[in-house]
Design an enzyme around this catalytic site. Structure first.
Site, PDB file in Angstrom:
ATOM      1  N   HIS A  49      -4.788  -3.150  -3.821  1.00  0.00           N
ATOM      2  CA  HIS A  49      -3.720  -3.097  -2.811  1.00  0.00           C
ATOM      3  C   HIS A  49      -3.978  -4.229  -1.812  1.00  0.00           C
ATOM      4  O   HIS A  49      -5.008  -4.235  -1.135  1.00  0.00           O
ATOM      5  CB  HIS A  49      -3.777  -1.790  -2.026  1.00  0.00           C
ATOM      6  CG  HIS A  49      -3.184  -0.614  -2.706  1.00  0.00           C
ATOM      7  ND1 HIS A  49      -3.793   0.034  -3.747  1.00  0.00           N
ATOM      8  CD2 HIS A  49      -2.021   0.059  -2.476  1.00  0.00           C
ATOM      9  CE1 HIS A  49      -3.031   1.062  -4.127  1.00  0.00           C
ATOM     10  NE2 HIS A  49      -1.951   1.091  -3.372  1.00  0.00           N
ATOM     11  N   GLU A  56       0.190  -5.797   1.766  1.00  0.00           N
ATOM     12  CA  GLU A  56       1.186  -4.742   2.024  1.00  0.00           C
ATOM     13  C   GLU A  56       1.358  -4.634   3.531  1.00  0.00           C
ATOM     14  O   GLU A  56       2.373  -5.045   4.074  1.00  0.00           O
ATOM     15  CB  GLU A  56       0.717  -3.406   1.432  1.00  0.00           C
ATOM     16  CG  GLU A  56       1.681  -2.259   1.684  1.00  0.00           C
ATOM     17  CD  GLU A  56       1.110  -0.883   1.286  1.00  0.00           C
ATOM     18  OE1 GLU A  56      -0.114  -0.776   1.074  1.00  0.00           O
ATOM     19  OE2 GLU A  56       1.900   0.069   1.195  1.00  0.00           O
TER      20      GLU A  56
END
Ligand SMILES: [Zn+2]
Length: 330
Positions: free
Chosen positions: A197, A200
């Site tokens: 991730h 973001e």
């Protein structure tokens, strides 16, 4: 276009964000956990984040109730099965689910038991439906770092047999990648693929670092590369898969509104963009919804969808046999 009938691939879906409300009620009753209501609509409301959250915490708070009921082997197996069943029933042909084993030890389950339970649920669904899947072990960044290698070790017997990759999830601070170099290195040595991730909530530099320092082959979200030329170039040159999660990105304010999502620009420029749910319950969505939203917002054609689907097959951490099977649907 009939979006429901389209073959679909979801590479970015969190187990604890994708529970059926009725299942939460059933499991809470079995486990003597008190709920404020027995009405699935009310329980669903507790798990669905607002369409735009005032802050990321508002979004993350929606996972508290699911995690409470996900502390036994039986509940993990059932929730995993149901997620694959729900996806199969809307023509998702391949699904990679990620979850953090650290979140499921509150009643003494070992990491091996936790991983075994979710893999069992997935395999049960694979036997019943035309769907294939794999699990990704997600490390939640704010939890203690000293157990990371134990999680990686516990997953090793499952690598290639239901578990394929390692991921870092949770709050995204600038420069986080520097703290995880040795862990992702260890995971790669043990046969895990890597997705991270990044970009973001955080900056494009995090995406660059995830690729350069952590060996990420795919990036969860990655929207921030639109403002970071070096990261953008690196994603393009290395054909790093971008796991776009449109509804979730609006909810968490990674982008202000769907039409501002850079995924269409990325796609038009030849980047390997994929469309994913992130969380079926917390984002109140399905693959059909995500594909519909993106296709209609950006007026994509059947040819565009074919390219996105093909990119998803290429980016999947699946075996060659499964990829060959998935290409039959194009
Ligand atoms: Zn995610």
């Amino acid at each position: 276009m009939n979006y429901f009938d389209l073959p679909k691939i979801d590479l970015h879906c969190h187990l604890d964000g994708s529970l059926r409300p009725q299942t939460v009620i059933d499991l809470a009753a079995e486990q003597k956990i008190e709920l404020p209501s027995q009405d699935p609509a009310v329980i669903k409301e507790m798990m669905v984040a607002p369409e735009t959250c005032p802050n990321l915490q508002e979004y993350l708070d929606r996972f508290a109730l699911p995690i409470q009921v996900m502390q036994t082997k039986e509940s993990l197996e059932r929730i995993s099965f149901e997620l694959f069943e729900d996806a199969a029933k809307e023509n998702v042909k391949y699904l990679e689910v990620r979850f953090g084993p650290q979140l499921h030890t509150q009643q003494g389950l070992t990491y091996a038991e936790i991983i075994d339970s979710v893999v069992k649920g997935m395999k049960r669904a694979e036997a019943l439906y035309d769907i294939h899947g794999n699990y990704i072990l997600s490390l939640v960044k704010l939890l203690p770092i000293d157990s990371v290698n134990d999680i990686i070790d516990a997953g090793v017997p499952f690598v290639g047999k239901g578990v394929v990759a390692f991921d870092l999830a949770g709050a995204e601070l600038d420069n986080f990648a520097h703290d995880y170099v040795e862990y992702t290195q260890y995971a790669r040595e043990q046969g895990y693929r890597i997705t991270i991730h990044a970009g973001e909530q955080g900056c494009g530099q995090n995406v660059y670092d995830a690729i350069e320092l952590l060996g990420a082959e795919r990036i969860g979200h990655g929207v921030a590369i639109k403002d970071h030329a070096e990261a953008y170039q690196r994603v393009k040159e290395d054909v790093v898969g971008l796991e776009a999660c449109p509804s979730s990105n609006v909810q968490t304010k990674a982008i202000p509104e769907l039409k501002a999502h850079p995924l269409n620009d990325f796609h038009k420029d030849g980047l390997a963009v994929t469309i994913n749910t992130d969380n079926r319950t917390v984002s109140n969505t399905t693959m059909t919804d995500e594909v519909t939203k993106v296709m209609e917002q950006f007026e994509l054609t059947a040819e565009d969808y074919k390219q996105i689907y093909t990119a998803s097959v290429e980016q999947a951490f699946a075996s060659d046999d499964v990829k060959k099977h998935l290409m039959q649907f194009v």
